[in-house]
Design a protein around this motif. Sequence first.
Motif, PDB file in Angstrom:
ATOM      1  N   GLY A  58       0.770  -1.289   0.062  1.00  0.00           N
ATOM      2  CA  GLY A  58       0.051   0.058  -0.069  1.00  0.00           C
ATOM      3  C   GLY A  58       0.784   1.149   0.034  1.00  0.00           C
ATOM      4  O   GLY A  58       0.353   2.414   0.008  1.00  0.00           O
ATOM      5  N   ASP A  59       2.126   1.219   0.024  1.00  0.00           N
ATOM      6  CA  ASP A  59       2.787   2.483   0.116  1.00  0.00           C
ATOM      7  C   ASP A  59       3.559   2.582  -1.285  1.00  0.00           C
ATOM      8  O   ASP A  59       4.050   1.657  -2.041  1.00  0.00           O
ATOM      9  CB  ASP A  59       4.274   2.211   1.101  1.00  0.00           C
ATOM     10  N   LEU A  60       3.843   3.981  -1.733  1.00  0.00           N
ATOM     11  CA  LEU A  60       4.212   4.218  -2.978  1.00  0.00           C
ATOM     12  C   LEU A  60       5.577   4.073  -2.910  1.00  0.00           C
ATOM     13  O   LEU A  60       6.429   4.809  -2.192  1.00  0.00           O
ATOM     14  CB  LEU A  60       3.731   5.689  -3.415  1.00  0.00           C
ATOM     15  N   VAL A  61       6.537   3.188  -3.727  1.00  0.00           N
ATOM     16  CA  VAL A  61       7.618   3.022  -3.780  1.00  0.00           C
ATOM     17  C   VAL A  61       8.196   3.104  -5.196  1.00  0.00           C
ATOM     18  O   VAL A  61       7.530   2.788  -6.146  1.00  0.00           O
ATOM     19  CB  VAL A  61       8.126   1.876  -3.190  1.00  0.00           C
ATOM     20  N   ASN A  62       9.589   3.337  -5.434  1.00  0.00           N
ATOM     21  CA  ASN A  62      10.225   3.249  -6.583  1.00  0.00           C
ATOM     22  C   ASN A  62      10.776   2.086  -6.804  1.00  0.00           C
ATOM     23  O   ASN A  62      11.808   1.482  -6.069  1.00  0.00           O
ATOM     24  CB  ASN A  62      11.343   4.389  -6.752  1.00  0.00           C
ATOM     25  N   SER A  63      10.332   1.211  -7.585  1.00  0.00           N
ATOM     26  CA  SER A  63      10.666  -0.351  -7.696  1.00  0.00           C
ATOM     27  C   SER A  63      12.207  -0.492  -8.117  1.00  0.00           C
ATOM     28  O   SER A  63      12.710  -1.567  -8.060  1.00  0.00           O
ATOM     29  CB  SER A  63       9.695  -1.151  -8.566  1.00  0.00           C
ATOM     30  N   CYS A  64      12.637   0.535  -8.564  1.00  0.00           N
ATOM     31  CA  CYS A  64      14.280   0.530  -9.028  1.00  0.00           C
ATOM     32  C   CYS A  64      15.207   0.676  -7.746  1.00  0.00           C
ATOM     33  O   CYS A  64      16.242   0.343  -7.837  1.00  0.00           O
ATOM     34  CB  CYS A  64      14.569   1.644 -10.077  1.00  0.00           C
ATOM     35  N   LEU A  65      14.482   0.871  -6.541  1.00  0.00           N
ATOM     36  CA  LEU A  65      15.353   1.145  -5.308  1.00  0.00           C
ATOM     37  C   LEU A  65      15.126   0.182  -4.368  1.00  0.00           C
ATOM     38  O   LEU A  65      15.734  -0.153  -3.435  1.00  0.00           O
ATOM     39  CB  LEU A  65      15.127   2.406  -4.993  1.00  0.00           C
ATOM     40  N   VAL A  66      14.214  -0.973  -4.645  1.00  0.00           N
ATOM     41  CA  VAL A  66      13.773  -2.135  -3.653  1.00  0.00           C
ATOM     42  C   VAL A  66      14.427  -3.404  -4.396  1.00  0.00           C
ATOM     43  O   VAL A  66      14.152  -3.973  -5.198  1.00  0.00           O
ATOM     44  CB  VAL A  66      12.277  -2.160  -3.793  1.00  0.00           C
ATOM     45  N   PRO A  67      15.565  -3.918  -3.388  1.00  0.00           N
ATOM     46  CA  PRO A  67      15.798  -5.137  -3.676  1.00  0.00           C
ATOM     47  C   PRO A  67      14.696  -6.214  -3.247  1.00  0.00           C
ATOM     48  O   PRO A  67      14.070  -5.945  -2.330  1.00  0.00           O
ATOM     49  CB  PRO A  67      16.871  -5.435  -2.599  1.00  0.00           C
ATOM     50  N   VAL A  68      14.566  -7.121  -4.137  1.00  0.00           N
ATOM     51  CA  VAL A  68      13.320  -7.972  -4.161  1.00  0.00           C
ATOM     52  C   VAL A  68      13.301  -8.871  -2.941  1.00  0.00           C
ATOM     53  O   VAL A  68      11.941  -8.995  -2.496  1.00  0.00           O
ATOM     54  CB  VAL A  68      13.435  -8.973  -5.289  1.00  0.00           C
ATOM     55  N   ALA A  69      14.258  -8.849  -2.123  1.00  0.00           N
ATOM     56  CA  ALA A  69      14.306  -9.478  -0.793  1.00  0.00           C
ATOM     57  C   ALA A  69      13.349  -9.028   0.220  1.00  0.00           C
ATOM     58  O   ALA A  69      12.623  -9.399   0.898  1.00  0.00           O
ATOM     59  CB  ALA A  69      15.673  -9.656  -0.257  1.00  0.00           C
ATOM     60  N   GLN A  70      13.346  -7.408   0.141  1.00  0.00           N
ATOM     61  CA  GLN A  70      12.463  -6.561   0.711  1.00  0.00           C
ATOM     62  C   GLN A  70      10.847  -6.672   0.409  1.00  0.00           C
ATOM     63  O   GLN A  70       9.938  -6.366   1.289  1.00  0.00           O
ATOM     64  CB  GLN A  70      12.673  -5.043   0.573  1.00  0.00           C
ATOM     65  N   ALA A  71      10.518  -7.218  -0.625  1.00  0.00           N
ATOM     66  CA  ALA A  71       9.293  -7.453  -1.171  1.00  0.00           C
ATOM     67  C   ALA A  71       8.846  -8.869  -0.717  1.00  0.00           C
ATOM     68  O   ALA A  71       7.765  -9.363  -0.829  1.00  0.00           O
ATOM     69  CB  ALA A  71       9.130  -7.236  -2.685  1.00  0.00           C
ATOM     70  N   ASP A  72       9.519  -9.743  -0.248  1.00  0.00           N
ATOM     71  CA  ASP A  72       9.272 -11.264   0.282  1.00  0.00           C
ATOM     72  C   ASP A  72       8.246 -11.045   1.205  1.00  0.00           C
ATOM     73  O   ASP A  72       8.185 -10.447   2.183  1.00  0.00           O
ATOM     74  CB  ASP A  72      10.444 -11.888   1.025  1.00  0.00           C
ATOM     75  N   GLY A  73       6.940 -11.824   0.826  1.00  0.00           N
ATOM     76  CA  GLY A  73       5.768 -11.780   1.418  1.00  0.00           C
ATOM     77  C   GLY A  73       4.898 -10.518   1.379  1.00  0.00           C
ATOM     78  O   GLY A  73       3.816 -10.485   2.030  1.00  0.00           O
ATOM     79  N   ALA A  74       5.367  -9.711   0.574  1.00  0.00           N
ATOM     80  CA  ALA A  74       4.508  -8.389   0.715  1.00  0.00           C
ATOM     81  C   ALA A  74       3.362  -8.580  -0.532  1.00  0.00           C
ATOM     82  O   ALA A  74       3.279  -9.329  -1.112  1.00  0.00           O
ATOM     83  CB  ALA A  74       5.458  -7.202   0.060  1.00  0.00           C
ATOM     84  N   ALA A  75       2.428  -7.482  -0.400  1.00  0.00           N
ATOM     85  CA  ALA A  75       1.652  -7.139  -1.541  1.00  0.00           C
ATOM     86  C   ALA A  75       2.164  -6.135  -2.380  1.00  0.00           C
ATOM     87  O   ALA A  75       2.364  -5.084  -1.953  1.00  0.00           O
ATOM     88  CB  ALA A  75       0.086  -7.117  -0.937  1.00  0.00           C
ATOM     89  N   ILE A  76       2.186  -6.613  -3.637  1.00  0.00           N
ATOM     90  CA  ILE A  76       2.670  -5.582  -4.670  1.00  0.00           C
ATOM     91  C   ILE A  76       1.441  -5.250  -5.778  1.00  0.00           C
ATOM     92  O   ILE A  76       0.812  -6.048  -6.176  1.00  0.00           O
ATOM     93  CB  ILE A  76       3.716  -6.070  -5.477  1.00  0.00           C
ATOM     94  N   ASP A  77       1.216  -3.935  -6.099  1.00  0.00           N
ATOM     95  CA  ASP A  77       0.335  -3.450  -6.964  1.00  0.00           C
ATOM     96  C   ASP A  77       0.931  -2.811  -7.962  1.00  0.00           C
ATOM     97  O   ASP A  77       1.930  -1.786  -7.817  1.00  0.00           O
ATOM     98  CB  ASP A  77      -0.933  -2.625  -6.306  1.00  0.00           C
ATOM     99  N   THR A  78       0.775  -3.161  -9.207  1.00  0.00           N
ATOM    100  CA  THR A  78       1.451  -2.411 -10.391  1.00  0.00           C
ATOM    101  C   THR A  78       0.071  -1.952 -11.356  1.00  0.00           C
ATOM    102  O   THR A  78      -1.044  -2.154 -11.197  1.00  0.00           O
ATOM    103  CB  THR A  78       1.938  -3.437 -11.309  1.00  0.00           C
ATOM    104  N   VAL A  79       0.419  -1.119 -12.414  1.00  0.00           N
ATOM    105  CA  VAL A  79      -0.358  -0.659 -13.197  1.00  0.00           C
ATOM    106  C   VAL A  79      -1.340  -1.628 -13.877  1.00  0.00           C
ATOM    107  O   VAL A  79      -2.478  -1.415 -13.996  1.00  0.00           O
ATOM    108  CB  VAL A  79       0.297   0.303 -14.360  1.00  0.00           C
TER     109      VAL A  79
END
Lengths: 167, 750
Positions: A58-79
């Motif tokens: 639910g937070d707006l992030v720049n996905s170019c700055l996020v190592p995928v490990a940080q997204a483990d278990g998360a909910a991602i929403d794209t266009v």
Amino acid sequence: MSDRLHAIRFTVNGEGRAVQVPPMKRLLDVLREDLHLTGTKEGCGEGECGACSVLLNGDLVNSCLVPVAQADGAAIDTVEGLGADERLHAVQRAFLECGGAQCGMCTPGMLVASAHLLRKNPRPDLAAIREGLNGNLCRCTGYMRIFEAVERAVSSTSANGASEGRG
Amino acid sequence: MPQEKIVGQPMLRKEGVAKVCGRAQYIDDLTLPEMLYGATVRSSIARGRILGIEFGEGIPWDEFVIVTATDIPGDNEIALINHDWPCLAAEFVNHPEEPIVLLAHRDRHLLPKAVAAARVSYEEWPAVFTIEESERGEPVVWGEDNVFKSFLMEKGDVDAMWAGADLIVEGDYATGAQEHLYIENNGAIAAFSPEEGLTVWGSLQCPFYVHKSLVKLTGLAEEKVRIVQVETGGAFGGKEDYPSMIGAHAALLAMKSGKPVKIAYDRAEDMAATTKRHPSRVRHRTAVTRDGKLLGAEIEIALDGGAYSTLSATVLSRATIHAGGPYFWPSIRVRSKAFATNCPPHGAFRGFGAPQSLFAIERHMDHVAEALGLAPDELRRRNFLKTGQTTTTGQEIKENIDLDALMGRALKESGYHAKRGRFARQNAGSGMKKKGIGLASFLHGSGFTGSGERYLNSLAAMDVTTEGKPRVLVSSTEFGQGTNTILCQIAAETLGIDYEAVEMGPPDTSVVPNTGPTVASRTSMVVGKLVHSAAVGLKQTLLTSGLLQEGYTTGEFVAAARTYVAQHGALRAESRYQAPPGVHWDDQRYRGEAYAAYAWAVYVAEVTVDLATCGVEVDDFVAVQEVGRVLNPVLAGGQIEGGVAQGIGYALYEKVVLQNGHMANNQMTNYIMPTAEDVPPIHVFFEEIPFGYGAFGAKGIGELPHDGPAPAILNAIRDATGVGFRAITLLPEDLFVELAVREPVAEAAL
Ligand code: FES
Ligand code: FES
């Protein structure tokens, strides 16, 4: 950077996904290369342009700055999760009608940021819209029609009661 | 107003749904089976001789495809106007970032390491980096004298004219380079097989430019080279010539490896290596009478063209022709030169030389006005070109123009006079924030210069699919400006059917005819007119075939077209460019009809200058223009607003820092473009005077809005502070030098 592959599980646009990737691989590259979700764009690769904007829990992030490990278990929403064709999200429809998309390269990030803004603040004034979109660069439009589109999405969602689609 | 139902309406962007859904596929979104990724080893010095290339430790070089100049099957050149721009440096380098070696590998992430490990050694030679150094010829780095091209344009008896002057006003002006900063970087994919030939897909403006260049480079037959434009994420001129370079590089790697190769630049490489707007220096010397009549002028223009001539001659031509602004000059002499420096070549950028020379004349007009004690708008009004008068090239203005009315509208919409008075009173107080308002009036020629459109000899076509759907077949490309939409509007209106029923053919050189490049604000006016004629032809064929009767519906049209194709195999109509009557151009003397039509505009900027921080904010912007008929108000408004925002960046934000020819700030973190919080409200107004020879009365629009903002903003800063700055990019540190060091004073007139 470790090249060893890690199993990453997360939810993308409401669907459970699993990938085997180096943990430091950018979320942007995982979305584009491993999941073939090419709607999310790269404009700068250093957190300046917002073309790669996605929602992470639910937070707006720049996905170019996020190592995928940080997204483990998360909910991602794209266009791609906002809406499509007959079921366009209110911001997608408004961008289309107002001329908020020209070359379209900033558009996916701009739409994700706009939908995020409207979720946090359903009635933003112009100053709030400018602030909410200041991390997303557009070289084509001069932003006027993007602001107008967000304003139109506000009035159309309040007229319809709720926005269509997800996001 | 005319009765059209589709033209002039805010029809939705043809490819709009794909764009808002994230489904539009740009070059880096595409992958071919077995595709390799390519990268470029570039010169680290500005000028010298290549001594050797060493492939260093730690890289599995045998897995790489390696290409150097010796692998080029045809001519080692990117074909444009001259033949001086190599595809890969063979023996000498002439600018930093010049490509020397190409590498390809399956693993994209291995390439940066390999590029770093490929070391080129040089014998370094002295170089020139500025117009002044190049002018002195120490050393000569190009041709005999470092001059790519020069023009002398003369009207009236300039030497005799000075004697009649009450006042002579001089001024020097300068503009810096500017980066296009399209949000999508340059990229291309190439695939080759001896049977199929070469195909290049790319983010590009001009498919046939790339085609021409690759035929020379590869030595392949024309029909063995196919160029396809894919969705292009902004261009602004930056994808006019450079795609021939990156397309050539991908092609060489694909031909050597036998595998498809993608080259996609990252931001840093794109900013450092690809073209920018030409830096300029313009000198004005102007004779006026006491009552504010311009008698004549001498204008000297110098452009920095970078290391190779590329498009500099044509950029210089447009700068030269626009140098006098939208005014009547009884006599004028413009001398102009494009110089070689050891910077990466400067290239096409929206406005194409006109923003540089219009910045100078429009800043200068304010100084002339001040010297005469006239208001800036009044001096301009007294000298505006009128129908029947001649331009600096001696072209008689035959269009119905009314610049006085444009000025009146701009002053009214901006509240210019009331604000000017109010700001003057407020600024007299001790507050640190000073307000100012400034204007610029200008023109922009539509289409190629002089005989250019005649040489292009463009061809457009329409056909119908087997389902009976009409298609527009042109090489004009969409990169955000709205080509797809307006051309389909024109076709649908002419055919008398629904807009949704018309589609664009693929921008693929093996399918569409050569409609010329997508540049020079020519698509609406020139190509639109050709599409209109082709549509007339298509409709006539169906009507005379007896399959369709007047008063038809869209459904009946499609059914008739389908039947026609079934019976005859195809339905197609073509239209070739014909110059409007009375268009004559003398390329030697630079006299005659420089452009078939001009767009005209008056822009007003309102600013606040903070004397404490030396920051400038643009508070409000009014853009009034006459671009002929507006084909789509949403798209046209968006073109103007986008151009104004780029112009604001040009004036106040976007400084290209070149150090020994290398761009030192080649990142979005230190090259700053306007954000959503930086742009003022931009109010756009169109006066519509349909042009007789454009599609439904349209003229050019795309480049115009970049011409006006910079001078209007600097004129507003002068109004606010009393200091007339003469150079852009104008950063706070530049203001600081003037404003903090001395008290603001009105500058001397002469
Ligand atoms: S690509 Fe992530 S911010 Fe630009
Ligand atoms: S529409 Fe092109 S960058 Fe925004």
